[in-house]
Design a protein around this motif. Structure first.
Motif, PDB file in Angstrom:
ATOM      1  N   VAL A 118       0.841  -1.204   0.000  1.00  0.00           N
ATOM      2  CA  VAL A 118       0.000   0.000   0.000  1.00  0.00           C
ATOM      3  C   VAL A 118       0.872   1.249   0.000  1.00  0.00           C
ATOM      4  O   VAL A 118       1.837   1.355   0.766  1.00  0.00           O
ATOM      5  N   LEU A 121      -2.289   4.882   3.005  1.00  0.00           N
ATOM      6  CA  LEU A 121      -3.193   4.221   3.941  1.00  0.00           C
ATOM      7  C   LEU A 121      -4.081   5.280   4.584  1.00  0.00           C
ATOM      8  O   LEU A 121      -3.590   6.186   5.258  1.00  0.00           O
ATOM      9  N   ASN A 123      -6.940   5.685   7.216  1.00  0.00           N
ATOM     10  CA  ASN A 123      -7.741   5.138   8.304  1.00  0.00           C
ATOM     11  C   ASN A 123      -8.944   6.048   8.517  1.00  0.00           C
ATOM     12  O   ASN A 123      -8.876   7.054   9.227  1.00  0.00           O
ATOM     13  N   THR A 155      -3.363  -1.383  11.525  1.00  0.00           N
ATOM     14  CA  THR A 155      -3.152  -1.131  10.088  1.00  0.00           C
ATOM     15  C   THR A 155      -1.747  -0.576   9.839  1.00  0.00           C
ATOM     16  O   THR A 155      -1.100  -0.949   8.858  1.00  0.00           O
ATOM     17  N   PHE A 159       1.120  -2.226   7.420  1.00  0.00           N
ATOM     18  CA  PHE A 159       1.552  -1.627   6.156  1.00  0.00           C
ATOM     19  C   PHE A 159       2.752  -0.686   6.255  1.00  0.00           C
ATOM     20  O   PHE A 159       3.395  -0.409   5.237  1.00  0.00           O
TER      21      PHE A 159
END
Length: 313
Positions: A118, A121, A123, A155, A159
């Motif tokens: 990714v 990212l 959120n 997360t 990532f």
């Protein structure tokens, strides 16, 4: 004496750099510079509706590869179709309950295997209970912290390592104006958003200190956004704090990401709320009442059950 001189020189250097960076930011503000996200892998949590859906459409128009996470599979697939129709290079929709750490890790591994590492990212997933503290059940509190705060830990754990390895990437969080000021019937949400803001800011500083300047961080703090998540909420001083349109918020978020801003507060003058720490207690309460922070959720009609479309931002 040497330490005093060193301190003086350091202070002068900081002041000069402060002025230089301020001028640089002013020039960039009026420039056309925006980073290119065509072909970049953008993961959005809470993408089935609201801000998440609007973000997906915005990035689709920029030619990104979209990875969509939501507990609402039907809504998420609808977002995927909209993203394809708006020019996304590719769209991969996954069911993921971000309130569960092991599920995040499992779906993250699936994304790495099926799509790749990714690049951005976001959120964005969140929940809101709209109850007084003593009316919140233990499960309400735990669920709010799991979805709004802890999910960001997991997360990023999943990532961020790949971003660090190549010194490139972008972390984005949809926090809230409630990261800056509390509100009646928002104890759980405010706590979770304060924590999210602090986590992302500290992580940004950590990455800078580690020399990973290629990894950007953007913390977004919008006021109430017109989604089903806030059904029944009412803003008292609309000329100060109007309820925001999800499309507008997404557009501003994408612009902030492309310009690599650290903070985005909507409306921008809401950042003045942090000045509350300089005021006496009675003035703080007076202003909070005037701005409607005691009455926002007087007519709140309750949050949906997990898995319904209104669950995510």
């Amino acid at each position: 004496m040497k330490s005093m001189l060193r301190s003086l020189f350091d202070t002068i250097e900081v002041l000069l750099r402060f002025l230089y960076y301020s001028l640089e930011e002013l020039i960039l503000k009026f420039s056309c510079y925006k980073k290119n996200v065509a072909g970049k892998i953008v993961l959005i949590t809470g993408s089935a509706n609201g801000i998440g859906r609007e973000l997906a459409i915005q990035f689709a128009r920029l030619g990104s590869i979209l990875v969509l996470w939501d507990i609402d599979e039907e809504g998420n697939n609808e977002t995927g179709e909209l993203a394809k129709a708006n020019g996304a290079l590719a769209v991969c929709a996954y069911r993921c309950d971000v309130g569960k750490r092991e599920e995040i890790y499992a779906v993250a591994e699936q994304v790495r295997r099926e799509v790749g590492d990714v690049d951005i990212l976001i959120n964005n997933a969140g929940i809101l209970k709209g109850k007084t503290f003593l009316d919140l059940s233990d499960s309400d509190l735990e669920e709010t912290l799991d979805v709004n705060t802890a999910s960001h830990f997991w997360t990023c754990k999943a990532f961020l390592p790949a971003m660090v390895a190549r010194n490139e990437g972008h972390l984005v969080t949809t926090a809230s104006v409630s990261s800056l000021v509390g509100s009646n019937k928002l104890t759980a949400t405010t706590a979770s958003k304060y924590a999210t803001f602090g986590f992302m800011e500290a992580l940004a500083f950590e990455l800078q200190d580690a020399g990973k300047k290629g990894i950007q961080t953007t913390i977004v703090c919008p006021y109430l956004v017109d989604t089903e998540l806030i059904t029944g909420a009412q803003t008292l001083r609309e000329f100060f704090f109007p309820i925001l349109d999800a499309g507008y918020v997404a557009k501003e978020m994408v612009d902030a990401i492309l310009k690599e801003k650290l903070y985005l507060v909507l409306p921008s003058y809401a950042r003045l709320l942090v000045l509350k720490i300089f005021f006496p207690k009675k003035i703080v309460y007076l202003l909070a009442e005037y701005l409607g922070l005691f009455r926002l959720f007087d007519h709140f009609r309750g949050e949906p059950k997990r898995g319904q479309k209104t669950k995510e931002n």
